[in-house]
Motif scaffolding. Structure first.
Motif, short mmCIF file in Angstrom:
data_model
loop_
_atom_site.label_atom_id
_atom_site.label_comp_id
_atom_site.label_asym_id
_atom_site.label_seq_id
_atom_site.Cartn_x
_atom_site.Cartn_y
_atom_site.Cartn_z
N ALA A 81 0.84 -1.21 0.00
CA ALA A 81 0.00 0.00 0.00
C ALA A 81 0.87 1.25 0.00
CB ALA A 81 -0.93 0.00 1.21
N ARG A 82 2.02 1.16 0.63
CA ARG A 82 3.03 2.21 0.60
C ARG A 82 4.37 1.56 0.30
NH1 ARG A 82 -1.25 4.07 1.44
NH2 ARG A 82 -1.88 5.81 2.79
N VAL A 83 5.22 2.30 -0.38
CA VAL A 83 6.55 1.79 -0.72
C VAL A 83 7.58 2.87 -0.44
CG1 VAL A 83 5.73 0.16 -2.48
CG2 VAL A 83 6.28 2.52 -3.13
N ALA A 84 8.83 2.46 -0.37
CA ALA A 84 9.92 3.41 -0.15
C ALA A 84 11.10 3.03 -1.04
CB ALA A 84 10.35 3.40 1.32
N VAL A 85 11.86 4.04 -1.41
CA VAL A 85 13.06 3.83 -2.21
C VAL A 85 14.28 4.00 -1.31
CG1 VAL A 85 14.53 4.82 -4.02
CG2 VAL A 85 12.09 4.48 -4.43
N PHE A 132 13.55 5.30 -12.18
CA PHE A 132 13.31 4.08 -11.40
C PHE A 132 11.91 4.09 -10.80
CE2 PHE A 132 13.53 1.71 -7.37
CZ PHE A 132 14.03 0.49 -7.80
N VAL A 133 11.53 5.19 -10.19
CA VAL A 133 10.19 5.30 -9.58
C VAL A 133 9.11 5.19 -10.64
CG1 VAL A 133 8.62 6.88 -8.38
CG2 VAL A 133 10.99 6.64 -7.59
N ASP A 134 9.31 5.85 -11.77
CA ASP A 134 8.31 5.84 -12.84
C ASP A 134 8.18 4.44 -13.45
OD1 ASP A 134 6.52 7.32 -14.71
OD2 ASP A 134 7.99 6.65 -16.19
N ALA A 135 9.31 3.77 -13.68
CA ALA A 135 9.30 2.45 -14.31
C ALA A 135 8.58 1.43 -13.44
CB ALA A 135 10.73 1.99 -14.59
N ASN A 136 8.58 1.64 -12.13
CA ASN A 136 7.97 0.68 -11.22
C ASN A 136 6.61 1.14 -10.70
OD1 ASN A 136 10.08 -1.43 -11.06
ND2 ASN A 136 11.33 0.25 -10.29
N GLY A 137 6.06 2.20 -11.29
CA GLY A 137 4.73 2.66 -10.94
C GLY A 137 4.55 2.98 -9.47
N ALA A 138 5.57 3.61 -8.87
CA ALA A 138 5.57 3.81 -7.42
C ALA A 138 5.22 5.22 -6.98
CB ALA A 138 6.95 3.43 -6.86
N GLU A 139 5.04 6.13 -7.89
CA GLU A 139 4.89 7.55 -7.56
C GLU A 139 3.78 7.81 -6.55
OE1 GLU A 139 5.61 11.45 -7.43
OE2 GLU A 139 6.59 10.43 -9.09
N ASP A 140 2.59 7.23 -6.76
CA ASP A 140 1.44 7.56 -5.91
C ASP A 140 1.48 6.86 -4.55
OD1 ASP A 140 1.06 5.09 -7.05
OD2 ASP A 140 -1.11 5.30 -7.27
N ARG A 141 2.39 5.90 -4.37
CA ARG A 141 2.49 5.18 -3.09
C ARG A 141 3.79 5.47 -2.36
NH1 ARG A 141 2.90 -0.52 -4.63
NH2 ARG A 141 3.74 0.31 -6.60
N LEU A 142 4.62 6.31 -2.93
CA LEU A 142 5.98 6.50 -2.43
C LEU A 142 6.03 7.34 -1.16
CD1 LEU A 142 8.97 5.90 -3.03
CD2 LEU A 142 9.04 8.03 -4.34
N LEU A 143 6.62 6.78 -0.11
CA LEU A 143 6.80 7.50 1.14
C LEU A 143 7.95 8.49 1.06
CD1 LEU A 143 6.43 4.50 3.61
CD2 LEU A 143 4.73 6.27 3.11
N GLY A 144 8.97 8.15 0.30
CA GLY A 144 10.14 9.01 0.18
C GLY A 144 11.38 8.19 -0.12
N ILE A 145 12.51 8.87 -0.03
CA ILE A 145 13.81 8.27 -0.33
C ILE A 145 14.64 8.15 0.94
CG2 ILE A 145 15.92 8.46 -1.74
CD1 ILE A 145 13.43 8.29 -3.43
N GLY A 146 15.30 7.01 1.11
CA GLY A 146 16.29 6.86 2.16
C GLY A 146 17.66 6.78 1.49
N LEU A 147 18.59 7.60 1.92
CA LEU A 147 19.91 7.65 1.29
C LEU A 147 20.98 7.21 2.28
CD1 LEU A 147 21.77 8.46 -1.07
CD2 LEU A 147 21.75 10.80 -0.18
N ALA A 148 21.69 6.14 1.92
CA ALA A 148 22.79 5.64 2.75
C ALA A 148 24.10 6.18 2.21
CB ALA A 148 22.80 4.11 2.73
N LEU A 149 24.86 6.84 3.09
CA LEU A 149 26.14 7.44 2.71
C LEU A 149 27.27 6.83 3.54
CD1 LEU A 149 24.98 11.16 2.59
CD2 LEU A 149 25.57 9.75 0.62
#
Length: 374
Positions: A81-85, A132-149
């Motif tokens: 129902a929700r996804v994250a990148v 990546f988000v567009d190809a996987n149809g995630a825009e309307d369910r996307l919580l946000g981005i987590g960035l590991a540095l």
């Protein structure tokens, strides 16, 4: 004393969040099972399930077979129902993943990309994420981005304090996220990798992780959450002194664990390929067998030190950790010999996310923020 309305709201929210967490850990569960697992009343569970269903996070999933009385209604999580990148950014490559609310890996993309502080690098990275988000149809369910540095990340002050891998100090995190059109949260790669392993094991027990990748890092799980330390450096196991006056580490000091147990130590003996090293080890190459034994002897010292220091489970992840199920028998024998209190090495576990752990852990930071606010 009567509880204030604010306190009542906090309790209700916490109960709702815990109900959702419990359902996410189950493929199918009844209200009775929820009341037993959470020690909450039937009306509370009924209300929580109703609200979570209205939010689209839970769905009805038929009925359980009757045991003599009325059939129990079954519920299941709607994990996607929700996804994250999640993004793991290193000196030479970028790993991007899409996860659901349980941290399950839905999609992944990995590519060679040499890090640069030039604008064109960040523009390319932003475009890569949008595609990546567009190809996987995630825009309307996307919580946000987590960035590991790779390095010490101070999200409160908004800076990457120190990254030996990227050769950076005190760089604003906004420099990395400026091309992302979604909310973004940052954390260190080592902490993110540890978080992913902890989530995969579905444990609330205290645990430490040791990640054996191109660099050595770690994380500490305490009281169900990441322990970051007074200076956000908790888990920097790669720079513990293993051999005083020993090999020169990339940090400029001598004898660090990183100089003895990174994946690069093994890969350098096989033309830069870790998989080639283990292929040769698998084929019985005597030289590789001796190199592997020496590597494990150093690793056993480090793991034993962690066990004695924290007195909890230890999970070894990263690129090397992926091979320990097959080649780790000697490590357990060395640990049994070295520990003065126990010969049982059941406390040692092997990571389940060898390549994408940091990216998955970064995505889970966004998931956790969402769950806390349900």
């Amino acid at each position: 004393m009567t509880a204030s309305p604010a306190n009542n709201m906090d309790v209700k929210r916490r109960n709702r969040v815990n109900t959702l967490r419990c359902i996410l850990k189950s493929d199918r569960v009844s209200q009775m099972e929820l009341t037993q697992r959470l020690a909450l009343s039937w009306p509370t569970i009924l209300q929580n399930v109703k609200e979570l269903t209205e939010l689209g996070l839970v769905r009805e999933d038929g009925m359980y077979a009757s045991t003599g009385g009325r059939k129990a209604r079954a519920y299941a999580p709607v994990r996607d129902a929700r996804v994250a990148v999640g993004v793991d950014l290193t000196r030479d490559r970028v790993v991007v993943v899409l996860t659901d609310l349980s941290g399950n890996l839905l999609h992944q993309a990995t590519g060679a990309l040499r890090f640069s502080m030039e604008n064109i690098y960040f523009q390319y990275l932003g475009g890569l994420l949008r595609r990546f988000v567009d190809a996987n149809g995630a825009e309307d369910r996307l919580l946000g981005i987590g960035l590991a540095l790779p390095g010490v990340v101070d999200e409160e002050r908004g800076i990457l304090r120190d990254s030996r891998d990227l050769e950076l100090r005190n760089v604003p995190l906004s420099r990395f996220t400026q091309q992302f059109p979604w909310p973004c949260r940052c954390l260190s790669s080592a902490h993110a990798a540890g978080l992913a392993e902890f989530c995969a094991m579905k444990t609330q027990e205290d645990m430490v992780s040791l990640s054996l990748g191109d660099t050595v890092g770690g994380a500490i799980l305490r009281d169900g959450g990441l322990h970051r330390g007074d200076h956000l450096r908790a888990g920097e196991f790669g720079h513990m002194t293993l051999v005083p006056g020993g090999r020169r580490c990339r940090c400029g000091k001598d004898g660090c664990l990183d100089a003895y147990c990174s994946a690069k130590v093994l890969a350098d003996h096989a033309g830069g390929s870790l998989s080639a090293f283990f292929e040769e080890l698998r084929s019985g190459d005597a030289e590789k067998r001796e190199i592997w034994r020496e590597y494990l002897e150093y690793l056993a010292v480090a793991v034993n030190n962690l066990r004695l220091s924290f007195d909890c489970g230890v999970v070894i992840g990263g690129a090397v950790g992926a091979y320990l199920e097959e080649f780790g028998e000697l490590l357990r024998a060395l640990l049994a010999e070295r520990n003065p209190y126990e010969r049982d090495t059941a406390y040692l576990r092997y990571g389940r996310r060898p390549q994408e752990a940091a990216a998955v852990g970064a995505a889970m930071v966004q998931v956790e923020a969402f769950l806390q606010g349900v």
